[in-house]
Design a protein around this motif. Structure first.
Motif, PDB file in Angstrom:
ATOM      1  N   CYS A 127       0.855  -1.187   0.000  1.00  0.00           N
ATOM      2  CA  CYS A 127       0.000   0.000   0.000  1.00  0.00           C
ATOM      3  C   CYS A 127       0.890   1.235   0.000  1.00  0.00           C
ATOM      4  CB  CYS A 127      -0.856   0.052   1.256  1.00  0.00           C
ATOM      5  SG  CYS A 127      -1.795  -1.441   1.643  1.00  0.00           S
ATOM      6  N   ILE A 128       0.539   2.210  -0.838  1.00  0.00           N
ATOM      7  CA  ILE A 128       1.284   3.472  -0.841  1.00  0.00           C
ATOM      8  C   ILE A 128       0.589   4.447   0.114  1.00  0.00           C
ATOM      9  CG2 ILE A 128       0.020   4.432  -2.825  1.00  0.00           C
ATOM     10  CD1 ILE A 128       2.686   5.757  -3.693  1.00  0.00           C
ATOM     11  N   GLY A 129       1.374   5.271   0.774  1.00  0.00           N
ATOM     12  CA  GLY A 129       0.822   6.277   1.677  1.00  0.00           C
ATOM     13  C   GLY A 129       0.774   7.644   1.004  1.00  0.00           C
ATOM     14  N   ARG A 130      -0.255   8.418   1.345  1.00  0.00           N
ATOM     15  CA  ARG A 130      -0.330   9.840   0.969  1.00  0.00           C
ATOM     16  C   ARG A 130      -0.048  10.093  -0.506  1.00  0.00           C
ATOM     17  NH1 ARG A 130       2.551  11.738   6.679  1.00  0.00           N
ATOM     18  NH2 ARG A 130       1.076  10.538   7.886  1.00  0.00           N
ATOM     19  N   ASN A 131      -0.900   9.534  -1.358  1.00  0.00           N
ATOM     20  CA  ASN A 131      -0.634   9.604  -2.798  1.00  0.00           C
ATOM     21  C   ASN A 131      -1.592  10.513  -3.562  1.00  0.00           C
ATOM     22  OD1 ASN A 131       0.924   8.897  -5.037  1.00  0.00           O
ATOM     23  ND2 ASN A 131      -0.561   7.328  -5.651  1.00  0.00           N
ATOM     24  N   PRO A 137      -2.734  14.699  -3.427  1.00  0.00           N
ATOM     25  CA  PRO A 137      -2.267  15.916  -2.750  1.00  0.00           C
ATOM     26  C   PRO A 137      -3.145  16.345  -1.576  1.00  0.00           C
ATOM     27  CG  PRO A 137      -2.083  16.171  -5.121  1.00  0.00           C
ATOM     28  CD  PRO A 137      -2.799  14.864  -4.893  1.00  0.00           C
ATOM     29  N   ALA A 138      -4.461  16.354  -1.770  1.00  0.00           N
ATOM     30  CA  ALA A 138      -5.325  16.858  -0.693  1.00  0.00           C
ATOM     31  C   ALA A 138      -5.321  15.907   0.511  1.00  0.00           C
ATOM     32  CB  ALA A 138      -6.754  17.058  -1.202  1.00  0.00           C
ATOM     33  N   HIS A 139      -5.213  14.605   0.249  1.00  0.00           N
ATOM     34  CA  HIS A 139      -5.131  13.645   1.360  1.00  0.00           C
ATOM     35  C   HIS A 139      -3.788  13.778   2.071  1.00  0.00           C
ATOM     36  CE1 HIS A 139      -5.535  10.109   3.837  1.00  0.00           C
ATOM     37  NE2 HIS A 139      -4.508   9.522   3.265  1.00  0.00           N
ATOM     38  N   SER A 140      -2.745  14.002   1.311  1.00  0.00           N
ATOM     39  CA  SER A 140      -1.423  14.207   1.911  1.00  0.00           C
ATOM     40  C   SER A 140      -1.469  15.394   2.864  1.00  0.00           C
ATOM     41  CB  SER A 140      -0.392  14.434   0.798  1.00  0.00           C
ATOM     42  OG  SER A 140       0.880  14.649   1.345  1.00  0.00           O
ATOM     43  N   ARG A 141      -2.131  16.474   2.418  1.00  0.00           N
ATOM     44  CA  ARG A 141      -2.235  17.659   3.280  1.00  0.00           C
ATOM     45  C   ARG A 141      -3.052  17.357   4.536  1.00  0.00           C
ATOM     46  NH1 ARG A 141      -2.116  20.591  -1.691  1.00  0.00           N
ATOM     47  NH2 ARG A 141      -4.352  20.332  -1.980  1.00  0.00           N
ATOM     48  N   GLU A 142      -4.174  16.623   4.374  1.00  0.00           N
ATOM     49  CA  GLU A 142      -5.004  16.374   5.558  1.00  0.00           C
ATOM     50  C   GLU A 142      -4.308  15.442   6.549  1.00  0.00           C
ATOM     51  OE1 GLU A 142      -8.819  14.696   4.491  1.00  0.00           O
ATOM     52  OE2 GLU A 142      -7.960  12.797   3.852  1.00  0.00           O
ATOM     53  N   MET A 143      -3.300  14.689   6.074  1.00  0.00           N
ATOM     54  CA  MET A 143      -2.517  13.835   6.970  1.00  0.00           C
ATOM     55  C   MET A 143      -1.285  14.572   7.511  1.00  0.00           C
ATOM     56  SD  MET A 143      -3.818  10.732   7.370  1.00  0.00           S
ATOM     57  CE  MET A 143      -5.465  11.394   7.448  1.00  0.00           C
ATOM     58  N   GLY A 144      -1.139  15.839   7.137  1.00  0.00           N
ATOM     59  CA  GLY A 144      -0.062  16.632   7.706  1.00  0.00           C
ATOM     60  C   GLY A 144       1.227  16.635   6.917  1.00  0.00           C
ATOM     61  N   SER A 145       1.161  16.223   5.633  1.00  0.00           N
ATOM     62  CA  SER A 145       2.367  16.181   4.808  1.00  0.00           C
ATOM     63  C   SER A 145       2.366  17.288   3.764  1.00  0.00           C
ATOM     64  CB  SER A 145       2.472  14.843   4.064  1.00  0.00           C
ATOM     65  OG  SER A 145       2.924  13.840   4.912  1.00  0.00           O
ATOM     66  N   ASP A 146       3.533  17.522   3.209  1.00  0.00           N
ATOM     67  CA  ASP A 146       3.694  18.392   2.056  1.00  0.00           C
ATOM     68  C   ASP A 146       3.540  17.526   0.809  1.00  0.00           C
ATOM     69  OD1 ASP A 146       4.566  19.890  -0.044  1.00  0.00           O
ATOM     70  OD2 ASP A 146       6.523  20.366   0.815  1.00  0.00           O
ATOM     71  N   PRO A 147       2.514  17.793  -0.018  1.00  0.00           N
ATOM     72  CA  PRO A 147       2.239  16.902  -1.142  1.00  0.00           C
ATOM     73  C   PRO A 147       3.112  17.114  -2.377  1.00  0.00           C
ATOM     74  CG  PRO A 147       0.621  18.624  -1.091  1.00  0.00           C
ATOM     75  CD  PRO A 147       1.536  18.880   0.072  1.00  0.00           C
ATOM     76  N   THR A 148       4.194  17.834  -2.255  1.00  0.00           N
ATOM     77  CA  THR A 148       5.109  17.871  -3.383  1.00  0.00           C
ATOM     78  C   THR A 148       5.661  16.474  -3.592  1.00  0.00           C
ATOM     79  OG1 THR A 148       6.821  18.558  -1.840  1.00  0.00           O
ATOM     80  CG2 THR A 148       5.778  20.286  -3.126  1.00  0.00           C
ATOM     81  N   ARG A 149       6.311  16.247  -4.724  1.00  0.00           N
ATOM     82  CA  ARG A 149       6.685  14.865  -5.040  1.00  0.00           C
ATOM     83  C   ARG A 149       7.858  14.382  -4.190  1.00  0.00           C
ATOM     84  NH1 ARG A 149       4.902  12.283 -10.078  1.00  0.00           N
ATOM     85  NH2 ARG A 149       6.993  11.553 -10.461  1.00  0.00           N
ATOM     86  N   GLU A 150       7.606  14.338  -2.878  1.00  0.00           N
ATOM     87  CA  GLU A 150       8.590  13.675  -2.020  1.00  0.00           C
ATOM     88  C   GLU A 150       8.513  12.178  -2.331  1.00  0.00           C
ATOM     89  OE1 GLU A 150       6.012  13.179   2.076  1.00  0.00           O
ATOM     90  OE2 GLU A 150       6.882  15.131   1.645  1.00  0.00           O
ATOM     91  N   PRO A 151       9.583  11.441  -2.065  1.00  0.00           N
ATOM     92  CA  PRO A 151       9.550  10.021  -2.442  1.00  0.00           C
ATOM     93  C   PRO A 151       8.350   9.315  -1.814  1.00  0.00           C
ATOM     94  CG  PRO A 151      11.744  10.667  -1.712  1.00  0.00           C
ATOM     95  CD  PRO A 151      10.836  11.821  -1.427  1.00  0.00           C
ATOM     96  N   PRO A 152       7.727   8.403  -2.562  1.00  0.00           N
ATOM     97  CA  PRO A 152       6.583   7.682  -2.007  1.00  0.00           C
ATOM     98  C   PRO A 152       7.032   6.760  -0.880  1.00  0.00           C
ATOM     99  CG  PRO A 152       7.231   6.717  -4.094  1.00  0.00           C
ATOM    100  CD  PRO A 152       8.071   7.941  -3.907  1.00  0.00           C
ATOM    101  N   PHE A 153       6.115   6.399  -0.016  1.00  0.00           N
ATOM    102  CA  PHE A 153       6.426   5.395   1.002  1.00  0.00           C
ATOM    103  C   PHE A 153       5.327   4.338   1.030  1.00  0.00           C
ATOM    104  CE2 PHE A 153       3.506   6.359   4.493  1.00  0.00           C
ATOM    105  CZ  PHE A 153       3.108   7.648   4.188  1.00  0.00           C
ATOM    106  N   TYR A 154       5.712   3.180   1.504  1.00  0.00           N
ATOM    107  CA  TYR A 154       4.839   2.009   1.409  1.00  0.00           C
ATOM    108  C   TYR A 154       4.752   1.278   2.738  1.00  0.00           C
ATOM    109  CZ  TYR A 154       5.563   2.853  -3.551  1.00  0.00           C
ATOM    110  OH  TYR A 154       5.608   3.445  -4.781  1.00  0.00           O
ATOM    111  N   PHE A 155       3.655   0.571   2.907  1.00  0.00           N
ATOM    112  CA  PHE A 155       3.530  -0.379   4.009  1.00  0.00           C
ATOM    113  C   PHE A 155       2.848  -1.617   3.450  1.00  0.00           C
ATOM    114  CE2 PHE A 155      -0.145   2.430   3.991  1.00  0.00           C
ATOM    115  CZ  PHE A 155      -1.220   1.577   4.149  1.00  0.00           C
ATOM    116  N   GLN A 156       2.738  -2.646   4.258  1.00  0.00           N
ATOM    117  CA  GLN A 156       2.077  -3.860   3.791  1.00  0.00           C
ATOM    118  C   GLN A 156       0.945  -4.253   4.722  1.00  0.00           C
ATOM    119  OE1 GLN A 156       4.468  -7.286   2.564  1.00  0.00           O
ATOM    120  NE2 GLN A 156       6.275  -5.958   2.383  1.00  0.00           N
TER     121      GLN A 156
END
Ligand code: MN
Length: 262
Positions: free
Chosen positions: A59-63, A65-84
Motif C-alpha cells: 500500500c502506498i501512503g499519501r498519494n 495531494p489533498a489527502h497528503s495535506r489532511e494527513m499533515g504532509s507536504d504533497p510535493t513529489r517527495e519520495p513515495p512510502f509504502y507499508f504492507q
C-alpha cells in the motif's frame, strides 16, 4: 561420514518430488509433511472460473495531494512510502452485495480509504516505469480500512503502523477485472459514499505517483512477484465510520463495491 537426519529427509523429498513429476504417482513416504499450512488467499477473477492467489499486499501512503495535506504532509513529489497488509487481511466482496464488515477491536476512530487496487501477473527487480504496466494482471476497487487513532498514536511515537493498518479484514475488495477486459486506469472518477452521501470524491489522475511509478519504485525495494497486489492510495476526506454505516465505493469503469459496518 554418516548422513545427518536433515540430509536424509531432503534426499527423500527430492526423490519423491522427482517421482511425482515423472509419473504422477504419489509417494507415501516422500518428503517432510507441511504442518499447519495456512490457506491460500484468493480473489475471484471476473469472466473466468479462475481465482488469483495473493502473495503480498503493498500500500502506498499519501498519494493524493489533498489527502497528503489532511494527513499533515507536504504533497510535493517527495519520495513515495509504502507499508504492507498481510494477505489474509483480504475480505472478498461480491459484485452487487453489501458485505458485512466487522468494526474491529481497539479503535474508536475507524476510517475508510477507497483505493484503486492493481494485481500483478509478473514481477522483477528494478522495473522501468515504461514497462511497469505490462506486469499488471488486473484491477479492482478496494478499501484500505484503518484504525486511525492507533495509526496516528504509533506514528507520533515513531513506532510501526502495523496495528493501525495491517489487521484482520482490513482489505475489503471486489473481484479482479483483467486488463484485457477493462484496460488500465490512469484517470477516471473515484468516490466513496456513506449511507448515500458522497464523502470522498476525486480523479485517479490526481495521484502523485501513478500505478506504473509505484510498481517501478516498489521493485527497487522489493523483488515483485505474480500475486502481489498494490493499493494505490486514497483521496482526501477520509473519515470515521460507525456500526450500521453502508459504504459504497466507485471507480469509473469498474463495478461498485459495498460493505456495511457491523
Ligand atoms: Mn491507504
Amino acid at each position: 561420514m554418516q548422513l545427518g537426519r536433515r540430509d536424509l529427509i531432503t534426499g527423500a523429498a527430492m526423490a519423491g518430488a522427482g517421482a511425482t513429476l515423472a509419473s504422477g504417482a504419489a509417494s507415501a513416504q516422500a518428503g517432510p509433511k507441511t504442518l499447519f499450512a495456512p490457506a491460500v488467499t484468493t480473489i475471484p477473477v471476473v469472466g473466468t472460473t479462475d481465482v488469483f492467489a495473493v502473495r503480498r499486499i503493498y500500500c502506498i501512503g499519501r498519494n493524493y495531494p489533498a489527502h497528503s495535506r489532511e494527513m499533515g504532509s507536504d504533497p510535493t513529489r517527495e519520495p513515495p512510502f509504502y507499508f504492507q497488509k498481510p494477505r489474509d487481511a483480504v475480505q472478498n466482496v461480491k459484485i452487487g452485495e453489501v458485505a458485512d464488515h466487522p468494526y474491529p477491536s481497539l479503535t474508536k476512530n475507524y476510517h475508510h480509504e477507497v483505493e484503486l487496487v492493481a494485481a500483478l501477473k509478473s514481477g522483477g527487480k528494478n522495473i522501468l516505469v515504461g514497462n511497469a504496466l505490462d506486469h499488471v494482471f488486473g484491477y479492482t476497487v478496494g478499501l484500505d480500512m484503518t484504525r486511525r487513532d492507533l495509526q496516528q498514536a504509533m506514528g507520533n511515537e515513531k513506532k510501526p503502523w502495523e496495528i493501525g493498518k495491517s489487521f484482520d479484514m482490513s482489505a475489503p475488495m471486489g473481484p479482479l477485472h483483467r486488463v484485457e477486459d477493462v484496460g488500465h486506469f490512469t484517470k477516471g472518477a473515484i468516490s466513496l459514499a456513506i449511507n448515500g452521501k458522497v464523502q470522498q470524491e476525486a480523479d485517479l489522475s490526481w495521484m502523485i505517483w501513478s500505478v506504473a511509478e509505484q510498481i517501478a519504485q516498489l521493485s527497487e525495494a522489493f523483488e515483485l512477484f505474480p500475486g502481489d497486489i498494490i493499493y494505490s492510495g486514497t483521496p482526501d476526506k477520509v473519515s470515521p465510520v460507525k456500526k450500521g454505516d453502508v459504504l459504497l465505493c466507485k471507480i469509473e469503469g469498474l463495478p461498485d463495491m459495498s460493505i456495511r459496518i457491523v
